[in-house]
Design a protein around this motif. Structure first.
Motif, short mmCIF file in Angstrom:
data_model
loop_
_atom_site.label_atom_id
_atom_site.label_comp_id
_atom_site.label_asym_id
_atom_site.label_seq_id
_atom_site.Cartn_x
_atom_site.Cartn_y
_atom_site.Cartn_z
N PHE A 1 6.11 -2.99 35.98
CA PHE A 1 7.02 -3.96 35.37
C PHE A 1 8.03 -4.51 36.38
CE2 PHE A 1 10.83 -5.01 32.78
CZ PHE A 1 10.26 -6.00 32.01
N GLU A 2 8.84 -3.63 36.98
CA GLU A 2 9.91 -4.10 37.86
C GLU A 2 9.38 -4.71 39.15
OE1 GLU A 2 12.97 -0.99 38.29
OE2 GLU A 2 12.11 -0.07 36.49
N GLU A 3 8.27 -4.17 39.68
CA GLU A 3 7.68 -4.71 40.90
C GLU A 3 6.47 -5.59 40.63
OE1 GLU A 3 8.66 -4.72 43.86
OE2 GLU A 3 9.84 -2.96 44.35
N GLY A 4 6.12 -5.76 39.35
CA GLY A 4 4.94 -6.55 39.01
C GLY A 4 5.26 -7.74 38.14
N ILE A 5 5.52 -7.50 36.88
CA ILE A 5 5.71 -8.59 35.92
C ILE A 5 6.97 -9.39 36.22
CG2 ILE A 5 5.95 -9.16 33.49
CD1 ILE A 5 3.22 -8.03 34.33
N VAL A 6 8.10 -8.71 36.47
CA VAL A 6 9.38 -9.40 36.65
C VAL A 6 9.37 -10.34 37.86
CG1 VAL A 6 11.82 -9.05 37.19
CG2 VAL A 6 10.74 -7.73 35.37
N PRO A 7 8.97 -9.89 39.08
CA PRO A 7 8.94 -10.83 40.20
C PRO A 7 7.96 -11.98 40.00
CG PRO A 7 8.02 -8.70 40.84
CD PRO A 7 8.68 -8.51 39.52
N ASN A 8 6.86 -11.75 39.29
CA ASN A 8 5.94 -12.85 39.00
C ASN A 8 6.61 -13.90 38.14
OD1 ASN A 8 3.68 -11.95 40.43
ND2 ASN A 8 2.92 -10.72 38.74
N ILE A 9 7.37 -13.47 37.14
CA ILE A 9 8.07 -14.41 36.27
C ILE A 9 9.17 -15.14 37.03
CG2 ILE A 9 9.59 -14.57 34.25
CD1 ILE A 9 7.95 -12.34 32.98
N LEU A 10 9.96 -14.40 37.82
CA LEU A 10 11.05 -15.02 38.58
C LEU A 10 10.50 -16.05 39.57
CD1 LEU A 10 13.38 -11.97 39.30
CD2 LEU A 10 13.92 -13.96 37.88
N SER A 11 9.37 -15.75 40.20
CA SER A 11 8.81 -16.70 41.17
C SER A 11 8.36 -17.99 40.50
CB SER A 11 7.65 -16.05 41.92
OG SER A 11 6.57 -15.78 41.05
N ILE B 1 13.75 -13.70 28.39
CA ILE B 1 14.48 -12.88 29.36
C ILE B 1 15.23 -11.77 28.66
CG2 ILE B 1 16.35 -12.92 31.06
CD1 ILE B 1 15.49 -15.74 31.82
N GLU B 2 15.81 -12.07 27.49
CA GLU B 2 16.49 -11.03 26.72
C GLU B 2 15.53 -9.91 26.35
OE1 GLU B 2 18.22 -12.94 23.37
OE2 GLU B 2 19.77 -13.98 24.54
N MET B 3 14.30 -10.28 25.98
CA MET B 3 13.33 -9.26 25.59
C MET B 3 12.89 -8.44 26.80
SD MET B 3 10.17 -9.74 22.99
CE MET B 3 9.70 -8.33 21.98
N LEU B 4 12.74 -9.07 27.95
CA LEU B 4 12.39 -8.33 29.16
C LEU B 4 13.47 -7.33 29.53
CD1 LEU B 4 11.02 -11.33 31.28
CD2 LEU B 4 9.66 -9.51 30.27
N LEU B 5 14.73 -7.76 29.44
CA LEU B 5 15.85 -6.87 29.75
C LEU B 5 15.95 -5.73 28.74
CD1 LEU B 5 18.50 -9.56 30.73
CD2 LEU B 5 17.35 -7.97 32.29
N ALA B 6 15.70 -6.05 27.47
CA ALA B 6 15.74 -5.02 26.44
C ALA B 6 14.62 -3.99 26.64
CB ALA B 6 15.62 -5.66 25.06
N PHE B 7 13.44 -4.46 27.04
CA PHE B 7 12.33 -3.56 27.32
C PHE B 7 12.68 -2.62 28.48
CE2 PHE B 7 8.43 -2.85 29.89
CZ PHE B 7 7.75 -2.05 29.00
N HIS B 8 13.26 -3.18 29.53
CA HIS B 8 13.66 -2.37 30.69
C HIS B 8 14.70 -1.33 30.30
CE1 HIS B 8 16.30 -1.70 34.29
NE2 HIS B 8 15.13 -1.44 34.84
N ALA B 9 15.70 -1.74 29.52
CA ALA B 9 16.75 -0.80 29.11
C ALA B 9 16.20 0.28 28.19
CB ALA B 9 17.88 -1.57 28.41
N THR B 10 15.22 -0.07 27.36
CA THR B 10 14.66 0.90 26.41
C THR B 10 13.93 2.02 27.13
OG1 THR B 10 14.44 -0.79 24.70
CG2 THR B 10 13.10 1.19 24.46
N TYR B 11 13.03 1.66 28.08
CA TYR B 11 12.29 2.73 28.74
C TYR B 11 13.11 3.43 29.81
CZ TYR B 11 10.98 0.14 33.06
OH TYR B 11 10.97 -0.53 34.26
N LYS B 12 14.18 2.78 30.28
CA LYS B 12 14.98 3.37 31.35
C LYS B 12 16.08 4.28 30.78
CE LYS B 12 15.29 2.75 35.98
NZ LYS B 12 14.14 2.70 36.89
N TYR B 13 16.74 3.81 29.73
CA TYR B 13 17.92 4.53 29.24
C TYR B 13 17.86 4.83 27.74
CZ TYR B 13 19.40 2.02 33.44
OH TYR B 13 19.46 1.48 34.70
N GLY B 14 16.86 4.33 27.02
CA GLY B 14 16.86 4.42 25.57
C GLY B 14 16.61 5.82 25.04
#
Length: 516
Positions: free
Chosen positions: A165-175, A407-420
């Motif tokens: 996710f952080e090194e795959g999906i997110v940079p692809n979307i940002l690019s 973007i809100e959903m991507l950030l929520a997904f990251h927060a859920t698996y990281k800190y949820g």
């Protein structure tokens, strides 16, 4: 570890003020590593573009990897092991095989049996490579007790969230969002980002930020810093200037204007592809008259011949697997068997030189577990989600508001698996599929890519299964180990000369020791 499993150690267990001597039965449950290391451990062939199996966990081909409603068919280790030991064949100096050959009586019969065994091994090897994308290796996992886990090593090597996710999906979307912007828009975004961060304290609980090369630059960033840029992009979109820049980027005409401007700059004309398509269509029609009687077409006679070959070479355990495969894999398996053992004598089935005995000594070793089923279905079919069939027509096929929601959903997904917490993961699997549907429906990657038919996109589907098996995804996140690897291995390696492998390792060891 195998020795400890075979000889369970005796431990002293304390119960209150009493002690009990018990035997500890050890099981291998989980392996925390990045995607590349895990795939090397389980023997999947490294191929990200044309592999018949794009994921180490399930049997998903490339063209289905972007399907957010795909019902994964997870591989069972025992079934793959059965095929591997058949491909390896009996060990050298196998007395049972030698006794069988001696019982045949004539040298001609012995040569025929050897030839049939060779064909059997070739068939199994080709099925492993062409259908399952698997190396022919007697994996250490085949000899380790992994407890009540039918998926074995394919289930105990979960998805690493950081790399997927952080090194795959997110940079692809940002690019896709930032790279095509004109220099003026990038400069405005850089100024906005600096103004926002310098005027406000960036809380440590948020992903880190790095302005190396400016906000619009996506190079030389850690995984957490890429998440930080995604978070800051959402904040920038709340400002009038940021909203205007993103709204212009989301215009359906943005891609066409950029292509026209690039063509004008290079002096080339934008060609109409209609004539090309028509010519290509004509060529396909002209070549469609090729009727090769030797080619596998899936006729009833050919299907029966394939089944007969598998029976003759004692690979009949594969036949019950075939109906459960997707048609793509069914066709590849049957065509592979047909091309190896059936083509000959005018396209008729080759006559087996010798029918092999149905004995265990044909394999490298015995498989202890049941191999009747190829797949382990760990979850029920997915629920329907909104907009599941939509595919983006432009690089950004959405409004600025819809992009903000994504973007809100991507950030929520990251927060859920990281800190949820566990209660935050209600409907986790359904929400992951919804997020994937939104990505596929709003964002289209460049034409020279596979779009979202990539392993990192498909691996998102496995995260909900991993949460059921291993709890929080933070338990299997390889991010912390990656940071340690950077400090003790990657940085010292920059001071080592590039030489032959053994010499390189000899030079590398003192550098690691010096940094200790």
């Amino acid at each position: 570890f195998i020795h400890l499993q075979q000889n369970p150690p005796i431990l002293r267990l304390r119960l209150g003020d009493q002690f009990l001597m018990v035997r500890a039965h050890l099981f291998w449950i989980n392996t925390v590593a990045d995607g590349l290391a895990n795939e090397q451990l389980i023997g999947r062939i490294q191929n990200r573009t044309t592999s018949p199996r794009l994921s180490r966990s399930c049997h998903c081909p490339q063209h289905l990897a972007d399907d957010c409603m795909h019902h994964c068919k997870f591989l069972r280790q025992a079934s793959i092991e059965k095929l591997v030991v058949a491909a390896l064949g009996p060990i050298s100096k196998n007395h049972d095989w030698e006794n069988y050959l001696n019982s045949l009586g004539t040298n001609q019969a012995r040569r025929a049996a050897d030839a049939s065994l060779y064909t059997r091994k070739r068939l199994a090897q080709s099925i492993l490579k062409e259908v399952f994308g698997q190396h022919v290796v007697d994996l250490v996992w085949f000899h380790i007790d992994q407890g009540p886990n039918p998926r074995g090593c394919f289930g105990s090597t979960p998805v690493d969230p950081m790399h997927a996710f952080e090194e795959g999906i997110v940079p692809n979307i940002l690019s896709v969002i930032l790279d095509p912007l004109p220099d003026t828009a990038k400069a405005n975004l850089d100024a906005l980002a600096i103004n926002i961060v310098s005027s406000n304290r960036w809380d440590k609980d948020y992903p880190r930020m790095n302005f190396t090369g400016g906000f619009s630059s996506l190079t030389q960033l850690t995984a957490d810093e890429k998440m930080g840029k995604l978070c800051l992009l959402w904040i920038i979109m709340q400002t009038p200037l940021g909203e205007a820049i993103v709204a212009k980027r989301c215009s359906p005409n943005f891609d066409a204007h950029k292509t026209t401007a690039a063509a004008r700059f290079t002096g080339k004309q934008v060609e109409d592809n209609d004539d090309f398509d028509e010519t290509e269509e004509d060529q396909n029609e002209s070549s469609g008259g090729d009727t090769n009687s030797l080619r596998f077409v899936g006729s009833q006679a050919q299907l029966a011949a394939v089944d007969e070959v598998l029976h003759e070479h004692r690979l009949q355990f594969v036949i019950p697997w075939i109906p459960h495969m997707v048609p793509f894999h069914q066709n590849i398996l049957r065509e592979t068997v047909y091309n190896i053992a059936c083509i000959g004598r005018g396209g008729k089935k080759k006559k087996a030189k010798s029918t092999l005995p149905d004995e265990g000594f044909l394999d490298r070793h015995q498989v202890k577990h049941d191999t009747t089923n190829l797949y382990s279905l760990d979850e029920s079919p997915p629920e329907q989600i909104p907009h599941q069939g939509k595919v983006a027509e432009y690089s950004l096929d959405c409004t600025a508001k819809e992009l903000q929601n994504l973007i809100e959903m991507l950030l929520a997904f990251h927060a859920t698996y990281k800190y949820g917490e566990s209660e935050d993961k209600a409907n986790f699997g359904k929400n992951v599929r919804l997020m994937m549907s939104m990505i596929k429906g709003m964002i289209k990657r460049a034409d020279d890519t596979k779009n979202w038919s990539i392993s990192k996109f498909h691996d998102l589907l496995h995260m909900s299964v991993d949460t059921k098996n291993f709890g929080s995804l933070a338990n299997i996140d390889a991010g912390k180990g990656e940071h340690g690897l950077k400090l003790w291995a990657k940085l010292p390696s920059k001071t080592v000369r590039n030489r032959e492998a053994n010499l390189y390792y000899m030079d590398m060891a003192p550098r690691i020791y010096e940094k200790k």
